[in-house]
Design a protein around this motif. Structure first.
Motif, PDB file in Angstrom:
ATOM      1  N   VAL A   1       0.824  -1.211   0.000  1.00 11.82           N
ATOM      2  CA  VAL A   1       0.000   0.000   0.000  1.00 11.82           C
ATOM      3  C   VAL A   1       0.856   1.257   0.000  1.00 11.82           C
ATOM      4  O   VAL A   1       0.335   2.356   0.118  1.00 11.82           O
TER       5      VAL A   1
ATOM      6  N   ASP B   1       1.103   5.106  -4.387  1.00 11.76           N
ATOM      7  CA  ASP B   1      -0.111   5.926  -4.479  1.00 11.76           C
ATOM      8  C   ASP B   1      -1.191   5.266  -5.326  1.00 11.76           C
ATOM      9  O   ASP B   1      -2.380   5.505  -5.123  1.00 11.76           O
TER      10      ASP B   1
ATOM     11  N   THR C   1      -2.351   2.438  -5.216  1.00 13.81           N
ATOM     12  CA  THR C   1      -3.247   1.574  -4.445  1.00 13.81           C
ATOM     13  C   THR C   1      -4.216   2.367  -3.583  1.00 13.81           C
ATOM     14  O   THR C   1      -5.096   1.791  -2.950  1.00 13.81           O
ATOM     15  N   ASP C   2      -4.059   3.683  -3.545  1.00 14.42           N
ATOM     16  CA  ASP C   2      -4.938   4.530  -2.731  1.00 14.42           C
ATOM     17  C   ASP C   2      -6.356   4.509  -3.299  1.00 14.42           C
ATOM     18  O   ASP C   2      -6.545   4.468  -4.516  1.00 14.42           O
TER      19      ASP C   2
ATOM     20  N   HIS D   1      -7.515   6.347  -6.409  1.00 16.83           N
ATOM     21  CA  HIS D   1      -7.167   5.902  -7.758  1.00 16.83           C
ATOM     22  C   HIS D   1      -7.999   4.697  -8.210  1.00 16.83           C
ATOM     23  O   HIS D   1      -7.818   4.231  -9.339  1.00 16.83           O
ATOM     24  N   TRP D   2      -8.861   4.202  -7.355  1.00 19.57           N
ATOM     25  CA  TRP D   2      -9.620   3.009  -7.715  1.00 19.57           C
ATOM     26  C   TRP D   2     -10.443   3.210  -8.988  1.00 19.57           C
ATOM     27  O   TRP D   2     -10.583   2.290  -9.797  1.00 19.57           O
TER      28      TRP D   2
ATOM     29  N   SER E   1       7.133   0.420  -5.740  1.00 25.35           N
ATOM     30  CA  SER E   1       6.796   1.392  -4.702  1.00 25.35           C
ATOM     31  C   SER E   1       8.020   1.628  -3.828  1.00 25.35           C
ATOM     32  O   SER E   1       8.960   0.829  -3.829  1.00 25.35           O
TER      33      SER E   1
ATOM     34  N   ASN F   1       0.011   5.044   4.890  1.00 23.43           N
ATOM     35  CA  ASN F   1      -1.063   4.735   3.941  1.00 23.43           C
ATOM     36  C   ASN F   1      -1.991   3.654   4.480  1.00 23.43           C
ATOM     37  O   ASN F   1      -3.207   3.691   4.250  1.00 23.43           O
TER      38      ASN F   1
ATOM     39  N   SER G   1      -4.614   5.178   6.706  1.00 27.06           N
ATOM     40  CA  SER G   1      -5.387   6.314   6.196  1.00 27.06           C
ATOM     41  C   SER G   1      -6.185   6.010   4.937  1.00 27.06           C
ATOM     42  O   SER G   1      -6.933   6.869   4.465  1.00 27.06           O
ATOM     43  N   ARG G   2      -6.069   4.790   4.382  1.00 25.17           N
ATOM     44  CA  ARG G   2      -6.707   4.486   3.092  1.00 25.17           C
ATOM     45  C   ARG G   2      -8.143   3.969   3.292  1.00 25.17           C
ATOM     46  O   ARG G   2      -8.515   2.913   2.761  1.00 25.17           O
TER      47      ARG G   2
ATOM     48  N   ASN H   1      -8.679   0.600   5.506  1.00 23.88           N
ATOM     49  CA  ASN H   1      -7.578   0.957   6.392  1.00 23.88           C
ATOM     50  C   ASN H   1      -7.597   0.065   7.630  1.00 23.88           C
ATOM     51  O   ASN H   1      -8.609  -0.534   7.977  1.00 23.88           O
TER      52      ASN H   1
ATOM     53  N   LYS I   1       4.594   9.460   8.094  1.00 23.71           N
ATOM     54  CA  LYS I   1       5.269   9.334   6.797  1.00 23.71           C
ATOM     55  C   LYS I   1       6.648   9.995   6.807  1.00 23.71           C
ATOM     56  O   LYS I   1       7.550   9.582   6.082  1.00 23.71           O
TER      57      LYS I   1
END
Length: 575
Positions: free
Chosen positions: A442, A445, A447-448, A451-452, A489, A499, A502-503, A507, A558
């Motif tokens: 993850v 970015d 995979t955030d 972006h789905w 990544s 991530n 927070s995703r 999450n 981060k």
């Protein structure tokens, strides 16, 4: 809770949890009842003592402590700073943490450390550029490498080639005609080649697609210069054979960049997720180990070549097995690809893609290894001690991998399926049931959840939800590991932790994310009894951070800096 923790008896765990707050992030500091300060023999003198810290142990029986004492490479005390005084001697090295956080060293159980830092490739192209810019970049690389038999590059995105007005083959041919050129796409799941490369690989208009791969073609059926998945891998193998200094380049990249940078990031253990044993990767790792230059615990995942004869490959892989508890380097994993990737429409799906530009049969992606073939390898290699790291991105590929394990595994292996982008909800509980580790990345970015929606044109809105469903898998009881797939990544674990928490809606908690990077990953590497948590008797793979992660926001996590990294009780990085 990790599989390692579950090995404790329920009675002892219940008592420990009652005393210390099992699973809690509260910072109650306890001294283990196994040996407290009043029981310490005068002969037990620590070589190193860390005091006045905020020590997060990843041990549910004693989540927090203030001090850790080491004797050589082993942990002999975890508790209060006052209790640690009993272990001091004239030669004890005392390190005042001054309130900084200590935790177990990070594990990254899926990365490509030799490929990602080696200078064996001669040039890099932009991820996106105009046709003219690509022609200039490739031509300049040819001028700068006049003696190279093959020009080997890296860096573009597949979408850039597909959006060109001209054929990708025509563009690369215009740049260089007299020598073979091959350029790896960023995900490594396709290669861009010129006519000369196709000729040397004996690929022409009449060639049939290889197992696990596709020869890209235009609307008229002519080759377009893009080789998807294993079709590209086969030609890259040919290109790599032309290099006379690849092993030295791999070695130099590992020594000069990769290991120092991983230690700097607090990483003490890794799995090489694609050890190309026909390219000399194994010999490179063995050289580093023989020279006593390893600053990591390493498990190698020997690449399973999909186009190789099974009997020959199984026999060779068996002969390469090596796993010793006192060695930093282990050859005890095998890397299999079940499928490709979504953006190529090669990930194996239960239902067809919404576009059909590769012309694959049923338009449901492809298999590098079929379920029945994977079962054959499980039955042959499990008894030798191998665990499998299985690439699975599409729901069909993941389902077939789970089926193969259910049908063929003896139940003692620690197989894992990695990537897990589109998972059938009906398969969530099977990870726990079959003792299959769920490995996810993850840190990237892409995979955030933001972006789905980019996958909707390929797989539709319903399947484009809950990609990389780490929360659902954890809730279903799966043992989760988090890794990087570097260099797809970043290997920075703090980006991964940030991530992961927070995703939303997929999450998890910070404690769960840390567990995924430490004790769960140690379990995947069969070293959870030695490392992965800070406990009495375990080896001292430790990291000191400049901040307490539990007191910081996702953004602040981060930006965490590592102050010190220890491997086997020795400092391998200090800020």
């Amino acid at each position: 809770m990790s599989k390692s923790t579950m090995m404790l008896s329920s009675a002892v765990l219940a008592i420990s949890c009652a005393i210390a707050g099992c699973g809690s992030d509260s910072k109650s500091v306890t001294t283990p009842t196994v040996k407290n300060s009043s029981e310490v023999s005068s002969q037990v003198i620590a070589t190193k003592v860390f005091t006045n810290g905020e020590v997060y142990t990843v041990n549910p029986a004693q989540p927090w402590a203030e001090a850790v004492a080491l004797k050589g490479n082993k942990i002999i005390f975890v508790g209060s700073s006052e209790g640690a005084k009993a272990y001091l001697g004239d030669k004890t090295h005392v390190i005042d943490l001054k309130g900084k956080m200590m935790m177990p060293g990070f594990h990254d159980v899926h990365m490509h450390p030799l490929e990602s830092a080696s200078q064996a490739t001669q040039f890099t192209v932009p991820s996106s550029a105009s046709e003219g810019e690509y022609i200039d970049a490739i031509y300049n690389a040819s001028v700068q490498n006049p003696n190279a038999q093959w020009l080997i590059g890296y860096g573009h995105e597949i979408a850039t080639l597909l959006e060109m007005e001209s054929s990708p083959l025509a563009v690369i041919n215009e740049a260089v005609k007299d020598r073979p050129v091959i350029i790896m796409e960023q995900t490594s799941h396709s290669m861009w080649v010129n006519d000369k490369a196709l000729q040397l690989a004996s690929i022409n208009h009449n060639s049939q697609d290889p197992v696990g791969g596709v020869f890209g073609r235009d609307e008229a059926g002519n080759l377009d210069g893009i080789l998807y998945d294993n079709a590209g891998n086969q030609v890259m193998e040919l290109a790599m054979q032309s290099l006379t200094n690849a092993k030295q380049q791999d070695y130099d990249g590992l020594i000069e960049y990769t290991m120092p940078e991983l230690n700097k990031a607090g990483i003490t253990s890794i799995s090489d997720a694609r050890t190309y044993w026909q390219r000399g990767h194994l010999e490179t790792w063995q050289r580093v180990a023989k020279e006593d230059n390893l600053t990591l615990r390493v498990s190698l995942g020997l690449w399973a070549y999909p186009d190789m004869n099974d009997e020959r490959q199984i026999s060779t892989i068996k002969s390469l097995y090596k796993s010793s508890s006192d060695s930093l380097l282990k050859v005890n994993q095998v890397k299999f690809y079940m499928d490709g990737i979504l953006v190529n429409t090669t990930a194996a799906m239960n239902e067809p893609y919404h576009t059909n530009w590769l012309g694959l049969y049923q338009n449901k992606g492809l298999n590098y290894f079929t379920q029945s073939r994977l079962e054959k390898y499980i039955k042959a290699l499990e008894p030798a001690g191998f665990d499998f790291n299985i690439h699975g991105i599409g729901d069909r590929g993941i389902h077939e991998a789970l089926n193969a394990i259910e049908n063929a595994s003896n139940g003692t292996a620690r197989h894992r399926i990695t990537h897990l982008e589109v998972v059938d909800p009906e398969d969530y509980t099977r990870f726990d049931k079959l003792n299959v580790i769920a490995d996810a990345q993850v840190a990237g970015d892409f995979t955030d959840p933001g972006h789905w929606h980019e996958t909707i044109p390929l797989i539709g809105s319903e399947r484009a939800q809950d990609l990389v469903p780490i929360k659902n898998l954890v809730n279903a009881g799966a043992t989760l590991t988090l890794s990087s797939d570097w260099n797809v990544s970043t290997f920075n674990p703090f980006v991964g932790l940030s991530n992961a928490i927070s995703r939303a809606p997929q999450n998890i908690t910070l404690a769960q994310a840390i567990e995924a990077y430490t004790i769960n990953s140690a379990y995947a590497m069969r070293q959870d009894q030695q490392v992965g948590s800070i406990e009495l008797g375990k080896l001292a793979d430790l990291v000191v951070l400049d901040r307490n992660l539990f007191e910081r926001s996702a953004l602040e996590i981060k930006n965490t800096q590592v102050e010190m990294t220890l491997l086997d009780g020795e400092i391998v990085y200090q800020r």
